[in-house]
Design a protein around this motif. Structure first.
Motif, short mmCIF file in Angstrom:
data_model
loop_
_atom_site.label_atom_id
_atom_site.label_comp_id
_atom_site.label_asym_id
_atom_site.label_seq_id
_atom_site.Cartn_x
_atom_site.Cartn_y
_atom_site.Cartn_z
N PRO A 198 54.70 47.73 55.48
CA PRO A 198 55.41 47.13 56.71
C PRO A 198 56.68 47.62 56.98
O PRO A 198 57.49 48.00 56.00
N GLY A 199 57.13 47.75 58.30
CA GLY A 199 58.40 48.43 58.40
C GLY A 199 58.28 49.69 58.90
O GLY A 199 59.56 50.38 59.27
N PHE A 200 57.07 50.30 58.50
CA PHE A 200 57.06 51.83 58.62
C PHE A 200 56.11 52.04 59.99
O PHE A 200 55.29 51.16 60.02
N ILE A 201 56.39 53.14 60.57
CA ILE A 201 55.32 53.54 61.59
C ILE A 201 54.67 54.85 61.44
O ILE A 201 55.40 55.68 61.00
N ALA A 202 53.39 54.70 61.61
CA ALA A 202 52.61 56.03 60.94
C ALA A 202 52.65 56.93 62.47
O ALA A 202 52.74 56.77 63.38
N SER A 203 53.05 58.16 62.06
CA SER A 203 52.79 59.49 62.97
C SER A 203 51.55 59.58 63.23
O SER A 203 50.63 59.30 62.68
N PRO A 204 51.49 60.50 64.30
CA PRO A 204 50.01 61.25 64.64
C PRO A 204 49.79 62.05 63.39
O PRO A 204 50.61 62.32 62.65
#
Length: 162
Positions: free
Chosen positions: A95-101
């Motif tokens: 949580p708090g992180f965003i996955a890249s492509p």
């Protein structure tokens, strides 16, 4: 010996917030020691790290990587000055992180030491007819996890893929 390869994992970059690329920008991330994908002992930093570094270099971004034990890498990536951690499976994006492509894919290999080559029509037949080693710490895609659970008597759990 015959090797059967199947696409297996997505390696993702978790980033807190959005970052705009600019010439001579430097991104600092954490990683773990998991050769051949990420390793301070490899000249290229690991194949997944090299792929990320090359992708970012095309945008004028330099990559600094700090290699740590996995839980430490995740915790340190939350500190100011770090953009995230890499590589990670989709299930490891905290949580708090965003996955890249997707930046890099690894492979799942099925190896046999039998003299006669076998073609496996499906994974159920492979697991039903053979002992299969799986890396215990890996999180496999759902359909493979289901087969592993269904054929638990055929599974040999190992700590690493070495």
């Amino acid at each position: 010996m015959r090797t059967y390869l199947l696409p297996l994992i997505l390696l993702m970059l978790g980033m807190s917030g959005s970052v705009t690329a600019a010439d001579n920008e430097t991104w600092k991330i954490t990683s773990l020691e998991v050769p051949p994908y990420a390793s301070s002992k490899m000249a290229n930093g690991g194949n997944a790290i090299a792929s990320l570094r090359n992708t970012l270099a095309k945008q004028g971004i330099e990559l600094n990587v700090e290699y740590l034990p996995w839980q430490d890498a995740i915790e340190k990536a939350e500190q100011p000055g770090y953009l995230g951690y890499y590589p990670a499976w989709l299930s490891e994006i905290k949580p708090g992180f965003i996955a890249s492509p997707t930046i890099f894919n690894s492979q799942l290999a099925v190896l046999t030491n039998q003299q006669n080559e076998q073609a496996f029509d499906n994974l159920e037949k492979l697991f039903n007819d053979n002992k299969v080693a799986v890396v215990d710490s890996y999180v496999y895609p759902g359909y493979i996890e289901n087969i592993i659970q269904a054929y638990d008597d055929s599974i040999i759990r190992v700590a690493t893929d070495e």
